[in-house]
Design a protein around this motif. Sequence first.
Motif, mmCIF file in Angstrom:
data_model
loop_
_atom_site.group_PDB
_atom_site.id
_atom_site.type_symbol
_atom_site.label_atom_id
_atom_site.label_comp_id
_atom_site.label_asym_id
_atom_site.label_seq_id
_atom_site.Cartn_x
_atom_site.Cartn_y
_atom_site.Cartn_z
ATOM 1 N N PRO A 1 0.791 -1.232 0.000
ATOM 2 C CA PRO A 1 0.000 0.000 0.000
ATOM 3 C C PRO A 1 0.823 1.283 0.000
ATOM 4 O O PRO A 1 0.450 2.255 -0.654
ATOM 5 C CB PRO A 1 -0.831 -0.128 1.290
ATOM 6 C CG PRO A 1 -0.963 -1.586 1.513
ATOM 7 C CD PRO A 1 0.340 -2.170 1.060
ATOM 8 N N ARG A 2 1.952 1.309 0.715
ATOM 9 C CA ARG A 2 2.703 2.559 0.782
ATOM 10 C C ARG A 2 3.309 2.941 -0.566
ATOM 11 O O ARG A 2 3.606 4.109 -0.797
ATOM 12 C CB ARG A 2 3.782 2.475 1.866
ATOM 13 C CG ARG A 2 4.893 1.478 1.598
ATOM 14 C CD ARG A 2 5.864 1.460 2.769
ATOM 15 N NE ARG A 2 6.931 0.503 2.585
ATOM 16 C CZ ARG A 2 7.986 0.699 1.810
ATOM 17 N NH1 ARG A 2 8.112 1.830 1.147
ATOM 18 N NH2 ARG A 2 8.917 -0.238 1.702
ATOM 19 N N LEU A 3 3.503 1.960 -1.445
ATOM 20 C CA LEU A 3 4.017 2.288 -2.764
ATOM 21 C C LEU A 3 2.932 2.876 -3.656
ATOM 22 O O LEU A 3 3.220 3.574 -4.625
ATOM 23 C CB LEU A 3 4.613 1.040 -3.428
ATOM 24 C CG LEU A 3 5.865 0.472 -2.771
ATOM 25 C CD1 LEU A 3 6.368 -0.745 -3.541
ATOM 26 C CD2 LEU A 3 6.952 1.533 -2.686
ATOM 27 N N ILE A 4 1.669 2.599 -3.328
ATOM 28 C CA ILE A 4 0.570 3.161 -4.104
ATOM 29 C C ILE A 4 0.485 4.672 -3.916
ATOM 30 O O ILE A 4 0.126 5.402 -4.832
ATOM 31 C CB ILE A 4 -0.765 2.489 -3.700
ATOM 32 C CG1 ILE A 4 -0.720 0.996 -4.003
ATOM 33 C CG2 ILE A 4 -1.947 3.137 -4.417
ATOM 34 C CD1 ILE A 4 -1.921 0.231 -3.488
ATOM 35 N N VAL A 5 0.821 5.143 -2.714
ATOM 36 C CA VAL A 5 0.721 6.573 -2.434
ATOM 37 C C VAL A 5 2.054 7.299 -2.664
ATOM 38 O O VAL A 5 2.164 8.485 -2.342
ATOM 39 C CB VAL A 5 0.221 6.826 -0.992
ATOM 40 C CG1 VAL A 5 -1.197 6.301 -0.832
ATOM 41 C CG2 VAL A 5 1.142 6.175 0.040
ATOM 42 N N GLU A 6 3.036 6.607 -3.191
ATOM 43 C CA GLU A 6 4.271 7.286 -3.622
ATOM 44 C C GLU A 6 3.906 8.341 -4.671
ATOM 45 O O GLU A 6 3.041 8.125 -5.516
ATOM 46 C CB GLU A 6 5.240 6.248 -4.185
ATOM 47 C CG GLU A 6 6.568 6.820 -4.646
ATOM 48 C CD GLU A 6 6.559 7.173 -6.129
ATOM 49 O OE1 GLU A 6 7.337 8.064 -6.530
ATOM 50 O OE2 GLU A 6 5.777 6.572 -6.882
ATOM 51 N N SER A 7 4.534 9.505 -4.593
ATOM 52 C CA SER A 7 4.056 10.674 -5.332
ATOM 53 C C SER A 7 3.926 10.436 -6.830
ATOM 54 O O SER A 7 2.922 10.819 -7.451
ATOM 55 C CB SER A 7 4.975 11.874 -5.066
ATOM 56 O OG SER A 7 6.307 11.580 -5.455
ATOM 57 N N GLY B 1 -7.901 15.864 -10.452
ATOM 58 C CA GLY B 1 -6.645 15.330 -10.963
ATOM 59 C C GLY B 1 -5.537 16.363 -10.946
ATOM 60 O O GLY B 1 -4.374 16.056 -10.617
ATOM 61 N N LEU B 2 -5.880 17.606 -11.285
ATOM 62 C CA LEU B 2 -4.887 18.686 -11.281
ATOM 63 C C LEU B 2 -4.381 18.964 -9.867
ATOM 64 O O LEU B 2 -3.165 19.112 -9.655
ATOM 65 C CB LEU B 2 -5.511 19.954 -11.883
ATOM 66 C CG LEU B 2 -4.613 21.185 -11.958
ATOM 67 C CD1 LEU B 2 -3.425 20.937 -12.887
ATOM 68 C CD2 LEU B 2 -5.414 22.402 -12.425
ATOM 69 N N LEU B 3 -5.277 19.023 -8.902
ATOM 70 C CA LEU B 3 -4.869 19.285 -7.518
ATOM 71 C C LEU B 3 -3.954 18.181 -6.993
ATOM 72 O O LEU B 3 -2.936 18.458 -6.343
ATOM 73 C CB LEU B 3 -6.108 19.414 -6.631
ATOM 74 C CG LEU B 3 -6.953 20.685 -6.813
ATOM 75 C CD1 LEU B 3 -8.216 20.609 -5.967
ATOM 76 C CD2 LEU B 3 -6.139 21.928 -6.454
ATOM 77 N N VAL B 4 -4.294 16.925 -7.271
ATOM 78 C CA VAL B 4 -3.481 15.804 -6.783
ATOM 79 C C VAL B 4 -2.091 15.818 -7.426
ATOM 80 O O VAL B 4 -1.117 15.349 -6.820
ATOM 81 C CB VAL B 4 -4.198 14.468 -7.046
ATOM 82 C CG1 VAL B 4 -3.308 13.280 -6.708
ATOM 83 C CG2 VAL B 4 -5.485 14.394 -6.225
ATOM 84 N N SER B 5 -1.983 16.375 -8.625
ATOM 85 C CA SER B 5 -0.677 16.404 -9.296
ATOM 86 C C SER B 5 0.337 17.267 -8.553
ATOM 87 O O SER B 5 1.530 17.202 -8.831
ATOM 88 C CB SER B 5 -0.834 16.908 -10.741
ATOM 89 O OG SER B 5 -1.084 18.314 -10.777
ATOM 90 N N PHE B 6 -0.136 18.085 -7.599
ATOM 91 C CA PHE B 6 0.774 18.920 -6.804
ATOM 92 C C PHE B 6 1.026 18.334 -5.412
ATOM 93 O O PHE B 6 1.757 18.918 -4.617
ATOM 94 C CB PHE B 6 0.189 20.330 -6.654
ATOM 95 C CG PHE B 6 0.205 21.133 -7.921
ATOM 96 C CD1 PHE B 6 1.337 21.848 -8.299
ATOM 97 C CD2 PHE B 6 -0.901 21.170 -8.741
ATOM 98 C CE1 PHE B 6 1.353 22.594 -9.462
ATOM 99 C CE2 PHE B 6 -0.904 21.904 -9.915
ATOM 100 C CZ PHE B 6 0.236 22.621 -10.281
ATOM 101 N N VAL B 7 0.416 17.180 -5.113
ATOM 102 C CA VAL B 7 0.533 16.582 -3.784
ATOM 103 C C VAL B 7 1.858 15.841 -3.656
ATOM 104 O O VAL B 7 2.265 15.106 -4.554
ATOM 105 C CB VAL B 7 -0.637 15.614 -3.517
ATOM 106 C CG1 VAL B 7 -0.405 14.831 -2.230
ATOM 107 C CG2 VAL B 7 -1.950 16.383 -3.440
ATOM 108 N N GLY B 8 2.526 16.023 -2.523
ATOM 109 C CA GLY B 8 3.737 15.259 -2.246
ATOM 110 C C GLY B 8 4.960 15.843 -2.901
ATOM 111 O O GLY B 8 4.889 16.727 -3.762
#
Length: 479
Positions: free
Chosen positions: A276-282, A454-461
């Motif tokens: 799971p932790r690799l799924i949330v890798e940026s 999708g645009l907002l998530v592209s700036f996460v992490g």
Amino acid sequence: MRDTRLRVGGAPSLATPALEAPPQRKRAGPAVLLTLLGATLLGTVINNVLNVPLRDITADFGVSLSSGVLVVSSFVLVLAAGMALSGWVGDRFGRRRTVIASLALMAVAMVGAALAPSLHALVAMRALQGMACAAYPPAVMGMLAAIYGPSQRTRTMSAWAAANGIGQAIGPPLGGLLADLAGWRAIFWCLAPIAVILLVATVLVVPDDRGHATALHWPGAVSLTLGAALLMTAATAVPQHVVPAWLIITLAVAGVGLLAIFVITSAKAAAPIIRPRLIVESRFLRSTVAASAQMFCLAATLVAVPLYATGTLGRTTAITGLLVLALPAAMAVLAPVVGLLSERGRPRWILRTGLVLLGTAELLLGLYAGNDGRSVALLIALLLAVGVGVALVQTPSAAGATRSPAGRSGAALGLFNMMRFGGSALGAAWVAVVYPHGNLLLLFAGCTAIAAVGLLVSFVGPDPSPLDTDPTSPATTSG
């Protein structure tokens, strides 16, 4: 022989390398690339070939338009839900063998669809086609990465994106033309032999890849597959008035619960199907959410616009197919260009530009259709803009997923494609909910909102570090 497995803290990983690139690269030729892209093309065509003749199918069976949308959404639902598990199957038994078996199943399911005596039978055959197609994206993406290596990854992913675009371009006009000339059943009679031809080509030209012994973490695999299936089933059932609200809520809650079980059990497992932790890798997270948003917009547009053209504009199915061709044609033409730009520029900014353009074009489509627009030229221009936006998102997201640590395994590439086609299933369901009420501005504005997410998530992490070395271990490693 040198041990190339990923080492963490000096200890070798227990996972077997998922991709053995050098032997395959030496034997790769144009025929291999064309065959693998041919399977991608066929899967994409089958996905959208019934969008234009959807009214013909519902009239033939005497069912409502909302029920007829199940012909589209059942395919995508099963396709998306089965991808993570089919990705593991490819890793375990060999990707080439998995594609061969899937092409054989596809040919059988298309014959069954051509002979379907009722809507229920057709929906069942479409679900079987979705099961067969579930193996294509993770297996083909994995084989392309293994055969052509990191130095050609963006180019091969742009070729893969172009195949998707060409499939999107061929599907609607092909479906409309065949339905006008010989009825919608002719669509399946024409595509079944192509599946057989691709099967033979895969056997003859694609280099064999040996699967590797890896145990399947059943709790994670079952909970992920069933959880995703229940959630998408709940979304698909919303516009079906015969399904009670309590059942839809139950399905959704059960789906969320199963996905929570997947996260909990996989986090504790020694060798989960996906960590799971690799799924949330940026890099993987940004790519996956962007691809899902792009597919939501694409599916909603390719279902709603043909309905609008055959209804409000009064165009024939054949003409409607040609009108819709503008969108995927832009995707196909721009895919190689976007690949070159991604190699020489900043892929994340290309992806973000695509999401901005996609959201803007969808909102303009809503204003056009919401005001009963009848200008064919303006409709084509808006579809071209949507196609450009999709093209700018598709290649960077696919390349980003294969570059990420999670993208080293078939199961994770399956999850990436599960999210892509899950977005597509939700897009089709969104059309089924909103279109019958005639609020087309709301329909396309919903697509704009999803593109904005999708645009907002592209700036996460944080920005991910480069991972362009040869593939080593799959995403089940602890590294």
